[in-house]
Design a protein around this motif. Structure first.
Motif, PDB file in Angstrom:
ATOM      1  N   UNK A   8      -6.699  57.080  49.866  1.00 47.84           N
ATOM      2  CA  UNK A   8      -8.019  56.760  49.319  1.00 47.84           C
ATOM      3  C   UNK A   8      -8.998  56.481  50.447  1.00 47.84           C
ATOM      4  N   UNK A   9      -8.568  55.737  51.452  1.00 44.57           N
ATOM      5  CA  UNK A   9      -9.429  55.431  52.591  1.00 44.57           C
ATOM      6  C   UNK A   9      -9.831  56.699  53.328  1.00 44.57           C
ATOM      7  N   UNK A  15     -15.840  61.572  52.611  1.00 44.62           N
ATOM      8  CA  UNK A  15     -17.012  61.689  51.735  1.00 44.62           C
ATOM      9  C   UNK A  15     -18.224  60.966  52.329  1.00 44.62           C
ATOM     10  N   UNK A  16     -17.998  59.829  52.954  1.00 41.25           N
ATOM     11  CA  UNK A  16     -19.112  59.122  53.607  1.00 41.25           C
ATOM     12  C   UNK A  16     -19.665  59.941  54.774  1.00 41.25           C
ATOM     13  N   UNK A  17     -18.773  60.585  55.512  1.00 39.59           N
ATOM     14  CA  UNK A  17     -19.203  61.446  56.613  1.00 39.59           C
ATOM     15  C   UNK A  17     -20.039  62.607  56.067  1.00 39.59           C
ATOM     16  N   UNK A  48     -16.338  69.068  55.416  1.00 35.73           N
ATOM     17  CA  UNK A  48     -15.957  67.684  55.107  1.00 35.73           C
ATOM     18  C   UNK A  48     -15.642  67.537  53.620  1.00 35.73           C
ATOM     19  N   UNK A  49     -16.441  68.171  52.769  1.00 38.01           N
ATOM     20  CA  UNK A  49     -16.183  68.106  51.329  1.00 38.01           C
ATOM     21  C   UNK A  49     -14.888  68.829  50.969  1.00 38.01           C
ATOM     22  N   UNK A  50     -14.666  69.981  51.582  1.00 40.37           N
ATOM     23  CA  UNK A  50     -13.424  70.723  51.329  1.00 40.37           C
ATOM     24  C   UNK A  50     -12.214  69.887  51.714  1.00 40.37           C
ATOM     25  N   UNK A  51     -12.274  69.266  52.874  1.00 41.97           N
ATOM     26  CA  UNK A  51     -11.134  68.464  53.337  1.00 41.97           C
ATOM     27  C   UNK A  51     -10.882  67.278  52.405  1.00 41.97           C
ATOM     28  N   UNK A  52     -11.946  66.660  51.906  1.00 46.65           N
ATOM     29  CA  UNK A  52     -11.783  65.559  50.954  1.00 46.65           C
ATOM     30  C   UNK A  52     -11.143  66.074  49.669  1.00 46.65           C
ATOM     31  N   UNK A  53     -11.606  67.214  49.203  1.00 48.50           N
ATOM     32  CA  UNK A  53     -11.035  67.796  47.988  1.00 48.50           C
ATOM     33  C   UNK A  53      -9.577  68.146  48.150  1.00 48.50           C
TER      34      UNK A  53
END
Length: 88
Positions: A8-9, A15-17, A48-53
């Motif tokens: 989660x962290x 996502x913050x990045x 960054x969004x892809x990696x979070x997903x």
């Protein structure tokens, strides 16, 4: 999102990045910056969004396979495929 605190962290940090990078892209466009610079930063936001997903999907898949979430029905193969394809 269900998952271990470390996952989660990691997702929240990504996502913050991405949020900060997107704010930067908006500012760059408002300031009339060069197209190349804007596209480069936009690509960084997208990555960054892809990696979070991917991290969210991987965490969910790990929990499904481990049977950690007994409160929900296990995901079907079709549902998992749809999640992966949504990020493609």
């Amino acid at each position: 999102m269900v998952g271990d605190q470390e996952s989660i962290t990691v997702v929240l940090n990504r996502l913050r990045r991405a949020h900060g990078q997107l704010a930067g892209v908006i500012s760059m466009i408002e300031d009339g910056r060069d197209c190349k610079d804007v596209v480069t930063q936009l690509a960084a936001v997208s990555k960054a969004l892809d990696r979070a997903g991917f991290k969210i999907v991987a965490t969910g898949l790990r929990e499904c396979l481990a049977g950690d979430d007994t409160s929900k029905e296990p995901m079907t193969q079709e549902e998992l495929e749809k999640l992966f394809l949504a990020l493609a």
